[in-house]
Motif scaffolding. Sequence first.
Motif, PDB file in Angstrom:
ATOM      1  N   GLY A  33     -14.369   1.822   6.241  1.00 20.97           N
ATOM      2  CA  GLY A  33     -13.823   1.109   5.101  1.00 20.97           C
ATOM      3  C   GLY A  33     -13.756  -0.382   5.360  1.00 20.97           C
ATOM      4  O   GLY A  33     -14.500  -0.916   6.181  1.00 20.97           O
ATOM      5  N   ARG A  34     -12.845  -1.055   4.694  1.00 22.31           N
ATOM      6  CA  ARG A  34     -12.726  -2.507   4.772  1.00 22.31           C
ATOM      7  C   ARG A  34     -11.634  -2.888   5.768  1.00 22.31           C
ATOM      8  O   ARG A  34     -10.508  -2.386   5.704  1.00 22.31           O
ATOM      9  CB  ARG A  34     -12.375  -3.060   3.393  1.00 22.31           C
ATOM     10  CG  ARG A  34     -12.304  -4.576   3.323  1.00 22.31           C
ATOM     11  CD  ARG A  34     -12.099  -5.065   1.914  1.00 22.31           C
ATOM     12  NE  ARG A  34     -10.729  -4.953   1.466  1.00 22.31           N
ATOM     13  CZ  ARG A  34     -10.277  -4.032   0.625  1.00 22.31           C
ATOM     14  NH1 ARG A  34     -11.093  -3.100   0.155  1.00 22.31           N
ATOM     15  NH2 ARG A  34      -8.996  -4.018   0.252  1.00 22.31           N
ATOM     16  N   LYS A  72      -6.267   7.189   4.021  1.00 22.38           N
ATOM     17  CA  LYS A  72      -6.459   5.986   3.216  1.00 22.38           C
ATOM     18  C   LYS A  72      -6.309   4.683   3.997  1.00 22.38           C
ATOM     19  O   LYS A  72      -7.088   3.749   3.785  1.00 22.38           O
ATOM     20  CB  LYS A  72      -5.460   5.978   2.050  1.00 22.38           C
ATOM     21  CG  LYS A  72      -5.633   7.124   1.071  1.00 22.38           C
ATOM     22  CD  LYS A  72      -4.583   7.050  -0.035  1.00 22.38           C
ATOM     23  CE  LYS A  72      -4.734   8.195  -1.021  1.00 22.38           C
ATOM     24  NZ  LYS A  72      -3.677   8.147  -2.080  1.00 22.38           N
ATOM     25  N   HIS A  84     -14.686  -0.196  11.147  1.00 19.43           N
ATOM     26  CA  HIS A  84     -15.374  -0.915  10.067  1.00 19.43           C
ATOM     27  C   HIS A  84     -16.366  -0.028   9.327  1.00 19.43           C
ATOM     28  O   HIS A  84     -16.767  -0.344   8.208  1.00 19.43           O
ATOM     29  CB  HIS A  84     -16.081  -2.153  10.621  1.00 19.43           C
ATOM     30  CG  HIS A  84     -17.103  -1.871  11.661  1.00 19.43           C
ATOM     31  ND1 HIS A  84     -16.790  -1.352  12.899  1.00 19.43           N
ATOM     32  CD2 HIS A  84     -18.459  -2.035  11.656  1.00 19.43           C
ATOM     33  CE1 HIS A  84     -17.901  -1.214  13.613  1.00 19.43           C
ATOM     34  NE2 HIS A  84     -18.915  -1.625  12.889  1.00 19.43           N
ATOM     35  N   ARG A  85     -16.750   1.082   9.927  1.00 20.93           N
ATOM     36  CA  ARG A  85     -17.671   2.006   9.262  1.00 20.93           C
ATOM     37  C   ARG A  85     -16.944   2.942   8.297  1.00 20.93           C
ATOM     38  O   ARG A  85     -17.583   3.637   7.514  1.00 20.93           O
ATOM     39  CB  ARG A  85     -18.429   2.824  10.297  1.00 20.93           C
ATOM     40  CG  ARG A  85     -19.315   1.973  11.202  1.00 20.93           C
ATOM     41  CD  ARG A  85     -20.170   2.830  12.093  1.00 20.93           C
ATOM     42  NE  ARG A  85     -21.054   2.005  12.932  1.00 20.93           N
ATOM     43  CZ  ARG A  85     -21.961   2.500  13.755  1.00 20.93           C
ATOM     44  NH1 ARG A  85     -22.111   3.818  13.869  1.00 20.93           N
ATOM     45  NH2 ARG A  85     -22.718   1.700  14.479  1.00 20.93           N
ATOM     46  N   ASN A 121      -7.322   6.621  13.155  1.00 17.39           N
ATOM     47  CA  ASN A 121      -8.280   6.705  12.066  1.00 17.39           C
ATOM     48  C   ASN A 121      -8.598   8.155  11.717  1.00 17.39           C
ATOM     49  O   ASN A 121      -8.760   8.509  10.544  1.00 17.39           O
ATOM     50  CB  ASN A 121      -9.556   5.957  12.456  1.00 17.39           C
ATOM     51  CG  ASN A 121     -10.610   5.975  11.377  1.00 17.39           C
ATOM     52  OD1 ASN A 121     -10.309   5.805  10.192  1.00 17.39           O
ATOM     53  ND2 ASN A 121     -11.850   6.207  11.761  1.00 17.39           N
ATOM     54  N   GLU A 135      -9.065  -5.689   7.188  1.00 14.24           N
ATOM     55  CA  GLU A 135      -8.357  -6.922   6.871  1.00 14.24           C
ATOM     56  C   GLU A 135      -7.544  -7.327   8.084  1.00 14.24           C
ATOM     57  O   GLU A 135      -6.799  -6.519   8.632  1.00 14.24           O
ATOM     58  CB  GLU A 135      -7.445  -6.730   5.660  1.00 14.24           C
ATOM     59  CG  GLU A 135      -8.185  -6.450   4.362  1.00 14.24           C
ATOM     60  CD  GLU A 135      -7.248  -6.349   3.171  1.00 14.24           C
ATOM     61  OE1 GLU A 135      -6.003  -6.407   3.382  1.00 14.24           O
ATOM     62  OE2 GLU A 135      -7.743  -6.201   2.045  1.00 14.24           O
ATOM     63  N   HIS A 137       0.815  -1.216   0.000  1.00 15.76           N
ATOM     64  CA  HIS A 137       0.000   0.000   0.000  1.00 15.76           C
ATOM     65  C   HIS A 137       0.850   1.269   0.000  1.00 15.76           C
ATOM     66  O   HIS A 137       0.316   2.372   0.094  1.00 15.76           O
ATOM     67  CB  HIS A 137      -0.926  -0.002   1.218  1.00 15.76           C
ATOM     68  CG  HIS A 137      -1.900  -1.137   1.207  1.00 15.76           C
ATOM     69  ND1 HIS A 137      -3.152  -1.056   0.635  1.00 15.76           N
ATOM     70  CD2 HIS A 137      -1.783  -2.412   1.682  1.00 15.76           C
ATOM     71  CE1 HIS A 137      -3.783  -2.204   0.772  1.00 15.76           C
ATOM     72  NE2 HIS A 137      -2.968  -3.045   1.401  1.00 15.76           N
ATOM     73  N   ILE A 182      -8.667  -0.264   5.199  1.00 13.77           N
ATOM     74  CA  ILE A 182      -8.528   0.345   3.881  1.00 13.77           C
ATOM     75  C   ILE A 182      -9.787   1.156   3.639  1.00 13.77           C
ATOM     76  O   ILE A 182     -10.895   0.599   3.523  1.00 13.77           O
ATOM     77  CB  ILE A 182      -8.325  -0.708   2.796  1.00 13.77           C
ATOM     78  CG1 ILE A 182      -7.091  -1.562   3.126  1.00 13.77           C
ATOM     79  CG2 ILE A 182      -8.172  -0.044   1.423  1.00 13.77           C
ATOM     80  CD1 ILE A 182      -6.913  -2.756   2.244  1.00 13.77           C
ATOM     81  N   LYS A 183      -9.638   2.471   3.601  1.00 18.51           N
ATOM     82  CA  LYS A 183     -10.809   3.342   3.553  1.00 18.51           C
ATOM     83  C   LYS A 183     -11.413   3.383   2.144  1.00 18.51           C
ATOM     84  O   LYS A 183     -10.711   3.270   1.140  1.00 18.51           O
ATOM     85  CB  LYS A 183     -10.422   4.758   3.997  1.00 18.51           C
ATOM     86  CG  LYS A 183      -9.950   4.806   5.454  1.00 18.51           C
ATOM     87  CD  LYS A 183     -10.006   6.219   5.981  1.00 18.51           C
ATOM     88  CE  LYS A 183      -9.658   6.241   7.465  1.00 18.51           C
ATOM     89  NZ  LYS A 183      -9.881   7.569   8.071  1.00 18.51           N
ATOM     90  N   ASP A 184     -12.715   3.526   2.124  1.00 21.81           N
ATOM     91  CA  ASP A 184     -13.461   3.605   0.862  1.00 21.81           C
ATOM     92  C   ASP A 184     -13.144   4.917   0.143  1.00 21.81           C
ATOM     93  O   ASP A 184     -12.853   5.926   0.772  1.00 21.81           O
ATOM     94  CB  ASP A 184     -14.962   3.504   1.131  1.00 21.81           C
ATOM     95  CG  ASP A 184     -15.340   2.172   1.736  1.00 21.81           C
ATOM     96  OD1 ASP A 184     -14.642   1.185   1.461  1.00 21.81           O
ATOM     97  OD2 ASP A 184     -16.325   2.144   2.500  1.00 21.81           O
TER      98      ASP A 184
END
Length: 270
Positions: free
Chosen positions: A193-194, A135, A190-191, A130, A196, A35, A268-270
């Motif tokens: 982005g994704r 990103k 989790h709100r 956060n 992992e 990344h 990983i942010k949307d």
Amino acid sequence: MSEREQGYLHGHHPTVLASHGARTAANSAAYLLPHLTPGTTLLDVGFGPGTITADLAELVAPGRVAGVEQAQGALDAAQAVLDERGITTVELRVGDAYALPFADGEFDVVHCHQVLQHVGDPVAVLAEMNRVAKKVVAAREADYAAMHWYPENPGMTAWLKVYQETARALGGEPDAGRHLRAWARAARLHRAGRLEVTTSTWTYADDDATSWWGNSQADRVTYSEWHDRILATGRSEVQVEAIAEGWRSWGAHPDAYFTMVHGELMLIKD
């Protein structure tokens, strides 16, 4: 750092910084490297001796890199590493992980390594990471209960028991790796982005590696702030020396094997 942050169990004695100085981006942040690209801006929270930070800075150059650490001694050691390597794109600060001195979304990537296990409120630290990340948020933490070694010896068994006991008495969570997903969800990452969650290990299983690891741990037990913390639990100097000798004898054994398991979290942010 903040009053909510507990005392750092290891301290910043030269024996600790020397041990932590073996950490690199390759062996401690491989999950994050895909990344990173030249020009990425990055914040390293709790950078310790700065070896990972220096590697990350070289990977993202000419991108801006900043670091926040609670102790001036660690900052001085990290700055020496940067100076030796001729890295000028990193700004190091003594600061508070609960109140990072940066604007919302100021960095593309916000990273920490072996930090959340030592703080009193890891959910709050993740939420703050956060806040300043645009990103990616990344964290890697050990899980002491998942560590395993061969051959067994009473000194190392005692070491693990007293480590877990002391870490929790200071408000930390030595088995942090298994908690990362839960802490991230509690921080509502989790709100954003994704999420992992992965794992990776450090493994010591050749003569040079086991000798270094065993002697490194013995030196930390003998000379660092960790020595006084063990005595504060009511153990005697004889018991402390037995722990150190357990590490030395293990490291010299021709069949020695040690694995440290880590949990890895990435948002990983949307």
